[in-house]
Design an enzyme around this catalytic site. Structure first.
Site, short mmCIF file in Angstrom:
data_model
loop_
_atom_site.label_atom_id
_atom_site.label_comp_id
_atom_site.label_asym_id
_atom_site.label_seq_id
_atom_site.Cartn_x
_atom_site.Cartn_y
_atom_site.Cartn_z
N SER A 150 0.86 -1.19 0.00
CA SER A 150 0.00 0.00 0.00
C SER A 150 0.90 1.24 0.00
CB SER A 150 -0.85 -0.04 1.28
OG SER A 150 -1.43 1.21 1.55
N TYR A 163 -3.12 -0.86 10.25
CA TYR A 163 -3.05 -0.95 8.78
C TYR A 163 -1.65 -0.53 8.32
CZ TYR A 163 -4.37 -0.70 3.86
OH TYR A 163 -4.43 -0.91 2.51
#
Ligand code: NAD
Length: 258
Positions: A150, A163
């Site tokens: 990401s 995350y």
């Protein structure tokens, strides 16, 4: 390979078998369709059983498909995935660790169970599935593992501590696996998608201020579509990328270049 030998068959996945986790929604659905269109049999691991749309999109693809339900935050269920794929298709050549989740909350209010749930799916499942697949791949001296990183593998973000931590760890795990598995002719790389329009990003897209901030920072100027990742996943799954190992490849409309 000689220069004359090269042709577009180096991108073909004909006869290969790919496991895609979370392969029935969002970005995972794009990976599933792309790999099947490139010729691979796809073993689609899903949390629920909403398979119809993906099955429809797969019709006409060269590879065949099997759908398999599992909760990948449960280690016992993770252990059954690779054997189930081998039971169906005889082997596994490609693993795409796509399933992931995100929980947003300010750090000072962050709940323990949100930390645990995000880390279990985004990191633990990637480790255990990759290790299990690598054992099959090492045996035949061939394989591709593609992790999904990401922008939060490079940046900190806000309100998403597990995350960010898990996606930084996915980048580390990609390099660590790549180093050990290269001698078995297994290439391990990651795709770092930028900002894509999926269910995961619906809350920030519907926040007018946040949406405008993000768009103004993306050189390409728009939220990407899942189809923007199809060429990348085929490349990383194919012979064309055999000398690529331990890389985290950003597909981000230029976000990281800013
Ligand atoms: P999504 O919510 O559509 O996909 C997540 C997938 O994970 C779903 O298929 C879901 O069923 C599956 N999943 C969730 N919990 C599970 C569980 N316990 N067991 C098994 N499967 C489970 O979102 P997405 O945006 O397509 O995200 C896919 C991946 O891409 C994630 O790893 C995400 O972090 C990453 N990513 C997305 C973006 C983006 O802009 N959308 C950007 C960077 C990275």
């Amino acid at each position: 390979m000689s220069l004359q030998e090269f042709n577009l068959d180096y991108f073909s996945l004909k006869g290969k078998t790919a496991i895609i986790t979370g392969g029935n929604t969002g970005l995972g659905q794009a990976y599933t369709i792309a790999l099947a269109k490139a010729g691979a049999n796809v073993f689609v691991v899903t949390h629920g059983t909403n398979w119809e749309e993906t099955k429809e999109l797969l019709s006409g693809a060269e590879g065949s498909s099997e759908f398999y339900q599992a909760d990948l935050s449960d280690r016992e269920q993770i252990k059954k995935v690779v054997p189930a794929c081998v039971g169906k298709f005889g082997t596994v050549d490609i693993l795409v660790n796509n399933a992931g989740t995100i929980r947003r909350n300010p750090l000072l209010e962050y709940k323990d169970e949100d930390w645990d749930d995000v880390m279990a799916l985004n990191l633990d499942a990637v480790y255990f599935l990759s290790q299990a697949a690598a054992k099959v791949m090492a045996e035949k001296r061939s394989g591709k593992i593609i992790n999904i990183a990401s922008m939060l593998s490079f940046q900190g973000g806000k309100f998403i501590p597990p995350y960010t931590s898990s996606k930084h760890a996915v980048a580390g795990l990609t390099k660590s696996f790549a180093n050990e598995l290269a001698e078995h002719n297994i290439q391990v790389n990651a795709i770092a998608p930028g900002y894509f329009a999926t269910k995961n990003t619906a809350p920030i897209r519907s926040d007018e201020k946040r949406n405008a901030e993000i768009l103004s920072r993306i050189p390409a100027g728009y939220w990407a579509d899942p189809s923007d990742l199809m060429g990348t996943v085929v490349y990383l799954a194919s012979k064309a990328s055999d000398y690529m190992n331990g890389h985290v490849l950003a597909v981000d409309g230029g976000w990281l270049a800013r």
